[in-house]
Design an enzyme around this catalytic site. Structure first.
Site, PDB file in Angstrom:
ATOM      1  CG  ASP A   1      -3.083   4.833   8.054  1.00 31.66           C
ATOM      2  OD1 ASP A   1      -1.893   4.548   8.310  1.00 31.66           O
ATOM      3  OD2 ASP A   1      -3.587   4.702   6.924  1.00 31.66           O
TER       4      ASP A   1
ATOM      5  CB  SER B   1      -0.942   0.000   1.201  1.00 35.99           C
ATOM      6  OG  SER B   1      -0.246  -0.303   2.397  1.00 35.99           O
TER       7      SER B   1
ATOM      8  CG  HIS C   1      -1.222   3.688   4.496  1.00 38.66           C
ATOM      9  ND1 HIS C   1      -1.891   2.932   5.429  1.00 38.66           N
ATOM     10  CD2 HIS C   1      -0.747   2.827   3.571  1.00 38.66           C
ATOM     11  CE1 HIS C   1      -1.829   1.649   5.080  1.00 38.66           C
ATOM     12  NE2 HIS C   1      -1.129   1.564   3.960  1.00 38.66           N
TER      13      HIS C   1
END
Length: 369
Positions: A347, A124, A350
């Site tokens: 998160d 990702s 990311h």
């Protein structure tokens, strides 16, 4: 000709002993030769005046961001859309210590790669960089017709005017994850998707993020090397074995006269404020400014040492986009609670877009000039 990416490596016990020379209890033991790779032509790209593009700091620049998320209808990682109230994080530019990066020119990039195919292969974080680049190209030619398609693990952004394909191949481990009777087996010495790399003009590989998972977030049940299957081993040891398999596969199968090959590097996470001398910060939540200066006060990144060690063994030098330091400094750049999954989900791995991944693509562009 089919790729040959299955390697009968040394016995597992021998591999583990070799790997333990580099990683002990999860901490890297750094030898001088680990970093000798940087002296090899083409691995660590520097400007003509010897400027290290990956050593520097983040500076405020009112001309940033390079694009607005609203002008990129297919963007993900859009923290503003997901409710992030502060916007100062959009205003930082990566500034190497001894020089300036060239301004990203999307039209020039597309012209240089007219009729070509660029592929990101990885997890990702590769997707983060791929989405950044597609937006940077789209805003440079907003009226240029494009298509965005997905087929299995392949996502393709195609610019018709330039006959340019920018592809993301989702493969978080690069090596094979196979479903077998005993469960999901991570095969550290096997890559079956290498044929998808054929005919690509630029390859940008990345893997690390998934190797750190454990517990419920772990996506495999067993490790395998050759005929040896084990339930558990040090994840960083497994990572080095798998990365060595990838390195041999690239060395044996990629024609470097036709294909440029990059490794994206290891991006930092921010889950422990003690690393950046803010012990009350348990995660990246609430962080609105980067760390200023040119060094990270926390420990060195174990993944970075492994990547550099493996790249140093390759017969053909790979360009390393060495993004570890510049991401370590961006504790403010993560989605945090603005990942679109509710306020209970934080998160810190990311990156918001626009944001830090745009600098990764600015570095890519600088290397290509």
């Amino acid at each position: 000709m089919a790729f040959s990416c299955f390697h009968h490596l040394l016995p597992l016990a021998v591999l583990l002993s070799l790997t333990l020379n580099l990683v002990v209890n999860g901490n890297p033991v750094v030898f001088d030769q680990v970093f000798d790779y940087a002296k090899r032509a083409g691995v660590l790209k520097q400007s003509a005046n010897g400027c290290n593009l990956f050593q520097g700091s983040w500076v405020v620049d009112d001309e940033y961001p390079l694009y607005n998320a609203s002008s990129c209808p297919f963007i993900g990682f859009d923290c503003i859309k997901n409710g992030r109230p502060d916007q100062q994080y959009l205003k930082y530019r990566w500034k190497p210590t001894g020089c300036d990066l060239p301004r990203f020119d999307g039209l020039d990039f597309m012209e240089r790669y007219r009729g070509k195919k660029i592929m990101f292969v990885g997890d990702s974080l590769s997707n983060n960089m791929w989405q950044s680049l597609t937006c940077m190209l789209h805003v440079a030619a907003p009226n240029s017709k494009y298509t965005l398609t997905q087929a299995g693990s392949l996502s393709t952004f195609y610019l018709e005017e330039y006959a340019l394909s920018v592809v993301f191949l989702k493969n978080g481990f690069i090596v094979d994850l196979a479903i077998e009777k005993i469960g999901e087996v991570l095969k550290l010495d096997s890559i079956s998707t290498g044929n998808l790399w054929k005919g690509v003009d630029m390859l940008i590989f990345n893997t690390y993020h998934w190797w750190t998972h454990s517990g419920h977030s772990q996506t495999w049940d067993y490790f395998q090397v050759g005929q040896k299957v084990v339930k558990e081993m040090d994840h960083l040891e497994a990572y080095k074995i798998a990365l060595t398999t990838w390195a041999k596969c690239v060395d044996s199968n990629i024609d470097f006269s036709k294909t440029k090959v990059f490794f994206q590097g290891v991006a930092a996470v921010h889950i422990d404020g003690k690393e950046w001398k803010e012990p009350k910060a348990r995660t990246c939540r609430g962080q609105t400014q980067p760390l200023m200066g040119t060094s990270y006060p926390g420990p060195s990144h174990p993944g970075e040492a492994i990547v550099k060690s493996v790249l140093g063994t390759m017969a053909k030098p790979i360009y390393l986009l060495d993004i570890t330091l510049l991401t370590q400094l961006r504790k403010d750049g993560h989605p945090s609670i603005y990942a679109g999954m509710g306020s209970k989900f934080v998160d810190c791995s990311h990156w918001c877009l626009p944001g830090a991944p745009d600098a990764w693509n600015e570095l890519l562009y600088a290397v290509l000039l």
